[in-house]
Design a protein around this motif. Structure first.
Motif, mmCIF file in Angstrom:
data_model
loop_
_atom_site.group_PDB
_atom_site.id
_atom_site.type_symbol
_atom_site.label_atom_id
_atom_site.label_comp_id
_atom_site.label_asym_id
_atom_site.label_seq_id
_atom_site.Cartn_x
_atom_site.Cartn_y
_atom_site.Cartn_z
ATOM 1 N N UNK A 1 0.827 -1.206 0.000
ATOM 2 C CA UNK A 1 0.000 0.000 0.000
ATOM 3 C C UNK A 1 0.862 1.256 0.000
ATOM 4 N N UNK A 2 1.928 1.261 0.794
ATOM 5 C CA UNK A 2 2.832 2.413 0.842
ATOM 6 C C UNK A 2 3.500 2.644 -0.508
ATOM 7 N N UNK A 3 3.894 1.571 -1.166
ATOM 8 C CA UNK A 3 4.514 1.697 -2.488
ATOM 9 C C UNK A 3 3.551 2.329 -3.492
ATOM 10 N N UNK A 4 2.310 1.878 -3.469
ATOM 11 C CA UNK A 4 1.306 2.416 -4.387
ATOM 12 C C UNK A 4 1.048 3.889 -4.093
ATOM 13 N N UNK A 5 0.939 4.245 -2.818
ATOM 14 C CA UNK A 5 0.706 5.636 -2.421
ATOM 15 C C UNK A 5 1.837 6.533 -2.898
ATOM 16 N N UNK A 6 3.083 6.105 -2.695
ATOM 17 C CA UNK A 6 4.234 6.909 -3.101
ATOM 18 C C UNK A 6 4.305 7.058 -4.617
ATOM 19 N N UNK A 7 3.974 5.996 -5.331
ATOM 20 C CA UNK A 7 3.992 6.058 -6.788
ATOM 21 C C UNK A 7 2.944 7.039 -7.307
ATOM 22 N N UNK A 8 1.745 7.015 -6.703
ATOM 23 C CA UNK A 8 0.691 7.949 -7.107
ATOM 24 C C UNK A 8 1.109 9.385 -6.830
ATOM 25 N N UNK A 9 1.737 9.632 -5.679
ATOM 26 C CA UNK A 9 2.175 10.980 -5.317
ATOM 27 C C UNK A 9 3.155 11.538 -6.352
ATOM 28 N N UNK A 10 4.144 10.756 -6.714
ATOM 29 C CA UNK A 10 5.149 11.218 -7.675
ATOM 30 C C UNK A 10 4.537 11.359 -9.069
ATOM 31 N N UNK A 11 3.760 10.373 -9.482
ATOM 32 C CA UNK A 11 3.188 10.379 -10.827
ATOM 33 C C UNK A 11 2.249 11.559 -11.030
ATOM 34 N N UNK A 12 1.373 11.816 -10.056
ATOM 35 C CA UNK A 12 0.411 12.903 -10.199
ATOM 36 C C UNK A 12 1.096 14.268 -10.167
ATOM 37 N N UNK B 1 -11.444 6.562 9.051
ATOM 38 C CA UNK B 1 -11.608 5.160 8.678
ATOM 39 C C UNK B 1 -10.283 4.491 8.369
ATOM 40 N N UNK B 2 -9.356 5.242 7.790
ATOM 41 C CA UNK B 2 -8.028 4.698 7.489
ATOM 42 C C UNK B 2 -7.267 4.376 8.768
ATOM 43 N N UNK B 3 -7.336 5.287 9.746
ATOM 44 C CA UNK B 3 -6.619 5.058 11.002
ATOM 45 C C UNK B 3 -7.167 3.846 11.754
ATOM 46 N N UNK B 4 -8.468 3.573 11.620
ATOM 47 C CA UNK B 4 -9.069 2.420 12.285
ATOM 48 C C UNK B 4 -8.568 1.096 11.704
ATOM 49 N N UNK B 5 -8.047 1.148 10.493
ATOM 50 C CA UNK B 5 -7.530 -0.073 9.874
ATOM 51 C C UNK B 5 -6.097 -0.378 10.301
ATOM 52 N N UNK B 6 -5.559 0.451 11.220
ATOM 53 C CA UNK B 6 -4.184 0.267 11.710
ATOM 54 C C UNK B 6 -3.180 0.249 10.563
ATOM 55 N N UNK B 7 -3.358 1.214 9.666
ATOM 56 C CA UNK B 7 -2.488 1.281 8.502
ATOM 57 C C UNK B 7 -1.050 1.562 8.920
ATOM 58 N N UNK B 8 -0.113 0.959 8.213
ATOM 59 C CA UNK B 8 1.317 1.157 8.501
ATOM 60 C C UNK B 8 1.966 1.742 7.253
ATOM 61 N N UNK B 9 2.204 3.033 7.285
ATOM 62 C CA UNK B 9 2.807 3.698 6.130
ATOM 63 C C UNK B 9 4.316 3.757 6.289
ATOM 64 N N UNK B 10 5.025 3.550 5.175
ATOM 65 C CA UNK B 10 6.476 3.694 5.164
ATOM 66 C C UNK B 10 6.879 4.292 3.820
ATOM 67 N N UNK B 11 7.880 5.173 3.853
ATOM 68 C CA UNK B 11 8.330 5.804 2.623
ATOM 69 C C UNK B 11 9.301 4.852 1.934
ATOM 70 N N UNK B 12 8.743 3.984 1.084
ATOM 71 C CA UNK B 12 9.551 3.005 0.360
ATOM 72 C C UNK B 12 9.378 3.234 -1.138
ATOM 73 N N UNK B 13 10.393 2.826 -1.877
ATOM 74 C CA UNK B 13 10.374 3.012 -3.335
ATOM 75 C C UNK B 13 11.094 1.824 -3.951
ATOM 76 N N UNK B 14 10.324 0.893 -4.506
ATOM 77 C CA UNK B 14 10.909 -0.326 -5.040
ATOM 78 C C UNK B 14 10.088 -0.791 -6.241
#
Length: 450
Positions: free
Chosen positions: A62-73, A184-197
């Protein structure tokens, strides 16, 4: 409420046309990178990763997808700012006056910040949907309208703001849309990390699904650009705003039947596909087709019968006059014909995405775009004058209807082929062989005894 206020302030004049035209490029760029394409690509892979490799790896993906969307957009935003003048003047609205094209270019450059914010919000929506949490994403859509209404009220109360009020209001609206989903996101105990792979296998699976999926959805938005291009040459200057209002009325049943049901249906279809329950998928696909027709055909008839009084009651206030009502109603009659095909297409596409097949929807969407473009040229040869506005929705109706028929045939054919691979059918076949062997065993023992 949002559209009633907007129509009352701006009607179907040049400012309204510029505002609607300015949204075309941002919407297309957003859906090319993120949008529903990202949701459909992310959910099956996320569910599979969570099941096979655990939550930790699923959140890393999920973190990888989020970071990719941030850079791409961000890259898309900068590129869009550069190409906006050429795009507006030569592709989008070449039939409008230079002043209208300049205003549209300015509004487009402001709205280009919207895809960046929406793209990040889409990742959150995909996470919540994968956990079958649909309330907050639905609330976020309503909150979006609240932000836009605020921009309209600023335009009303602050002299000189004009159409820039709702334009900047869209940026506030998408920020609210993102923020409202955070609890709602915080209730899912999301674990974000700044990764790029880029070599991450899960990210590759998402990208493999995203590419054809994004292309399929962007084809539909390219269709909107094509419609806008043709509309700029129509003799009635109210045509673009009238088409937008009519399409919005038609979009209500499409959203309720096609998008809302389809969004909640996708996780169930994906879970059945992962478990190899193809017989149940085929049964659900048949039910989806039946329910879609049962709901959309009456809805289309209601739009055609009660469209005119509805438009008069809701919109005919302030700058939105009787002529605007007549043109909008004429466009709505055409869009009512497109309702069954659009809703069915939204529902059926979920079956292909659940099977991790995004190329088939891309192929059918491309087919629909070609049909739509051809119908625009063909129908313009026969429909002229005040009725020329019907060409745009009728071309959509023909293309969407034929596409939904093709999709239904392909999906049912695919699932019929997969029945032999169904886990339930395999167990049933094993049970039959076991029972047959048990019946033959006493006969063999008796023969040996003799």
């Amino acid at each position: 409420m949002r559209q009633v206020i907007f129509n009352s302030f701006f009607g179907v004049g040049a400012d309204a046309n510029a505002y609607y035209a300015a949204a075309r490029l941002p919407d297309t760029l957003y859906n090319l990178i993120a949008g529903g394409a990202l949701i459909h690509a992310f959910i099956p892979v996320f569910l599979a990763y969570e099941k096979e490799k655990g939550e930790r790896e699923a959140w890393r993906l999920t973190s990888l997808v989020f970071n990719l969307v941030l850079v791409s957009m961000t890259v898309v935003l900068l590129l869009g700012e550069f190409i906006a003048p050429t795009f507006v003047n030569t592709i989008l609205i070449p039939g409008y006056t230079p002043a209208e094209r300049d205003l549209t270019t300015t509004l487009t450059r402001i709205m280009l910040f919207q895809p960046l914010i929406l793209g990040l919000g889409t990742v959150i929506t995909a996470i919540l949907n994968s956990r079958r949490q649909f309330l907050l994403p639905a609330v976020s859509l309503a909150v979006y309208n609240v932000g836009l209404i605020g921009g309209l009220l600023v335009a009303k109360w602050v002299p000189g703001v004009g159409i820039y009020g709702p334009t900047y209001g869209t940026l506030v609206a998408v920020l609210l849309q993102l923020v409202v989903q955070l609890p709602g996101l915080f209730k899912q105990n999301v674990r974000y990390s700044f990764v790029w792979d880029f070599r991450h296998p899960g990210l590759r699976q998402v990208l493999i699904l995203l590419l054809p999926n994004a292309l399929a959805i962007s084809v539909a938005y390219i269709g909107n650009i094509v419609d806008t291009h043709f509309t700029s040459y129509l003799p009635d200057s109210a045509s673009l705003a009238a088409l937008h209002n009519a399409e919005m009325l038609q979009a209500l049943p499409v959203a309720l039947i096609g998008q809302a049901v389809g969004q909640s249906l996708l996780p169930h279809l994906a879970a059945q596909a992962v478990a190899g329950r193809y017989v149940r998928m085929r049964q659900m696909a048949l039910k989806v087709i039946g329910v879609s027709m049962a709901l959309t055909i009456p809805a289309a008839l209601l739009l055609a019968l009660f469209g005119k009084p509805t438009i008069h009651l809701l919109f005919e206030h302030g700058a939105f006059d009787a002529h605007a009502s007549d043109v909008t109603n004429l466009a709505l009659l055409g869009y009512a014909c497109a309702l069954p095909g659009l809703a069915a297409g939204n529902l059926l596409s979920g079956g292909f995405f659940a099977l991790k097949d995004a190329w088939t929807p891309f192929a059918t969407n491309t087919y629909a775009l070609v049909v739509r473009w051809g119908m625009l040229y063909f129908l313009f040869q026969f429909i002229h004058g005040t009725e020329a506005i019907l060409v745009v929705p009728l071309a959509l109706a023909i293309s969407a209807g034929s596409e939904s028929i093709v999709m239904a045939f392909l999906l049912l054919f695919r699932l019929r082929r997969y029945i032999k691979r169904d886990e339930g059918m395999k167990r049933l076949e094993q049970r039959r062989r076991y029972q047959k062997a048990r019946k033959q065993l006493p006969i063999q023992l008796s023969s040996n005894h003799e």
